[in-house]
Motif scaffolding. Structure first.
Motif, short mmCIF file in Angstrom:
data_model
loop_
_atom_site.label_atom_id
_atom_site.label_comp_id
_atom_site.label_asym_id
_atom_site.label_seq_id
_atom_site.Cartn_x
_atom_site.Cartn_y
_atom_site.Cartn_z
N PRO A 1 0.76 -1.20 0.00
CA PRO A 1 0.00 0.00 0.00
C PRO A 1 0.81 1.28 0.00
O PRO A 1 1.98 1.29 0.24
CB PRO A 1 -0.88 -0.13 1.22
CG PRO A 1 -1.00 -1.59 1.41
CD PRO A 1 0.25 -2.19 0.87
N LEU A 2 0.14 2.36 -0.30
CA LEU A 2 0.80 3.63 -0.52
C LEU A 2 1.29 4.22 0.77
O LEU A 2 0.73 4.02 1.82
CB LEU A 2 -0.16 4.59 -1.21
CG LEU A 2 -0.70 4.08 -2.52
CD1 LEU A 2 -1.55 5.15 -3.17
CD2 LEU A 2 0.43 3.67 -3.43
N ASN B 1 10.72 8.47 -3.69
CA ASN B 1 9.91 7.50 -2.94
C ASN B 1 10.69 6.74 -1.88
O ASN B 1 10.19 5.76 -1.33
CB ASN B 1 9.27 6.51 -3.91
CG ASN B 1 8.23 7.17 -4.79
OD1 ASN B 1 7.73 8.25 -4.46
ND2 ASN B 1 7.89 6.54 -5.90
N TYR B 2 11.91 7.19 -1.58
CA TYR B 2 12.70 6.59 -0.50
C TYR B 2 13.73 7.61 -0.05
O TYR B 2 13.88 8.67 -0.67
CB TYR B 2 13.36 5.28 -0.95
CG TYR B 2 14.39 5.43 -2.04
CD1 TYR B 2 15.73 5.68 -1.75
CD2 TYR B 2 14.02 5.32 -3.39
CE1 TYR B 2 16.67 5.81 -2.77
CE2 TYR B 2 14.95 5.46 -4.41
CZ TYR B 2 16.27 5.70 -4.09
OH TYR B 2 17.20 5.84 -5.09
N SER C 1 5.35 0.07 -11.27
CA SER C 1 4.97 1.38 -11.80
C SER C 1 4.69 2.38 -10.68
O SER C 1 5.06 3.56 -10.78
CB SER C 1 3.74 1.25 -12.70
OG SER C 1 4.04 0.49 -13.85
N ILE C 2 4.02 1.93 -9.63
CA ILE C 2 3.75 2.79 -8.49
C ILE C 2 5.05 3.28 -7.87
O ILE C 2 5.21 4.47 -7.57
CB ILE C 2 2.88 2.05 -7.45
CG1 ILE C 2 1.45 1.90 -7.97
CG2 ILE C 2 2.90 2.77 -6.10
CD1 ILE C 2 0.60 0.95 -7.16
N PHE C 3 6.00 2.38 -7.71
CA PHE C 3 7.27 2.77 -7.10
C PHE C 3 8.06 3.74 -7.99
O PHE C 3 8.86 4.53 -7.48
CB PHE C 3 8.12 1.54 -6.81
CG PHE C 3 7.60 0.66 -5.70
CD1 PHE C 3 6.53 1.04 -4.91
CD2 PHE C 3 8.19 -0.57 -5.45
CE1 PHE C 3 6.07 0.23 -3.88
CE2 PHE C 3 7.74 -1.38 -4.43
CZ PHE C 3 6.67 -0.99 -3.65
N ARG D 1 3.87 9.09 -5.63
CA ARG D 1 3.24 8.09 -4.76
C ARG D 1 3.88 8.00 -3.37
O ARG D 1 3.26 7.51 -2.44
CB ARG D 1 3.25 6.72 -5.43
CG ARG D 1 2.55 6.67 -6.77
CD ARG D 1 1.10 7.16 -6.70
NE ARG D 1 0.20 6.22 -6.09
CZ ARG D 1 -0.50 5.31 -6.75
NH1 ARG D 1 -0.40 5.21 -8.07
NH2 ARG D 1 -1.29 4.49 -6.10
N LYS D 2 5.13 8.40 -3.22
CA LYS D 2 5.80 8.44 -1.92
C LYS D 2 5.76 7.10 -1.20
O LYS D 2 5.54 7.03 0.02
CB LYS D 2 5.20 9.54 -1.03
CG LYS D 2 5.15 10.91 -1.67
CD LYS D 2 6.51 11.36 -2.19
CE LYS D 2 6.41 12.76 -2.82
NZ LYS D 2 7.54 13.05 -3.71
N THR D 3 5.97 6.04 -1.94
CA THR D 3 6.02 4.70 -1.35
C THR D 3 7.00 3.85 -2.12
O THR D 3 7.26 4.08 -3.31
CB THR D 3 4.63 4.04 -1.36
OG1 THR D 3 4.67 2.83 -0.61
CG2 THR D 3 4.15 3.74 -2.77
#
Length: 202
Positions: free
Chosen positions: A2-3, A54-55, A83-85, A90-92
């Motif tokens: 999850p995000l 995102n990290y 793709s989200i990463f 998305r900050k996750t």
């Protein structure tokens, strides 16, 4: 999986090295315009870098001890997670993602760096996050190939940092203080998983 925002996880729900080519998302090239070479931390993992937004870049274990592994379930398909990463909005992220069908592993964040996966900054700082393709209410996603591949990865991480092979140090996302996710859920077979982890270390 999850995000995530750096201070909390927002829910969607839910030692050898190898060289891999790291591409700047959308270009296939490093900033210099040539393919970048990245050393992955787990042999056989495919490098699929998360957006640097995102990290947090770090120098673990020098900057922060690594003493936990956090197990996640994505509530997304494997390619969608990657793709989200890669999406800087998305900050996750997680350090690794394991595919359901065949146990294929992508590394998205170097272990020295701090992935935003746990929804608790202290746990993010001190842990390696491993995402698993699937849904908590769908036990068929948790294949033997996934369990075996993930267990070997977890065993290698624990060996590298001297992490005990127990449920205090190998835990589910739902067990992180302040977490509002329920993954990996009741269908995740912890007894079987830890047996595989211990066998991989023996």
């Amino acid at each position: 999986m999850p995000l995530h925002l750096p201070s909390r996880r927002t829910i969607l729900c839910g030692a050898g090295v190898t060289l891999a080519t790291a591409a700047t998302p959308g270009t296939g090239l490093a900033a210099s315009g040539t393919p970048a070479r990245v050393t992955v931390d787990y042999p056989g993992a495919q490098w699929s870098p998360a957006s640097p937004d995102n990290y947090r870049t770090a120098r673990r274990p020098g900057s922060d001890p690594v003493d936990r592994v956090v197990i996640h379930v994505t509530h997304e398909h494997f390619d969608d997670v990657l793709s989200i990463f890669r999406n800087p909005d998305r900050k996750t992220s997680a350090h690794y993602v394991v595919r359901s069908a065949d146990g294929h592993i992508c590394q998205c964040v170097r272990e020295k760096d701090i992935a935003w996966h746990a929804g608790n900054p202290d746990y993010d700082n001190r842990s390696i996050g491993i995402d698993h393709e699937g849904w908590t209410n769908g036990p068929t996603w948790f294949t033997q190939e996934m369990y075996a591949s993930s267990a070997a990865l977890t065993a290698a991480v624990c060996a590298r940092y001297g992490i005990p092979l127990d449920r205090t140090h190998i835990l589910g996302h739902n067990e992180v203080p302040g977490a509002i996710c329920t993954d990996p859920g009741a269908n995740w077979d912890w007894d079987h998983y830890l047996e595989l982890v211990r066998n991989a270390r023996s």
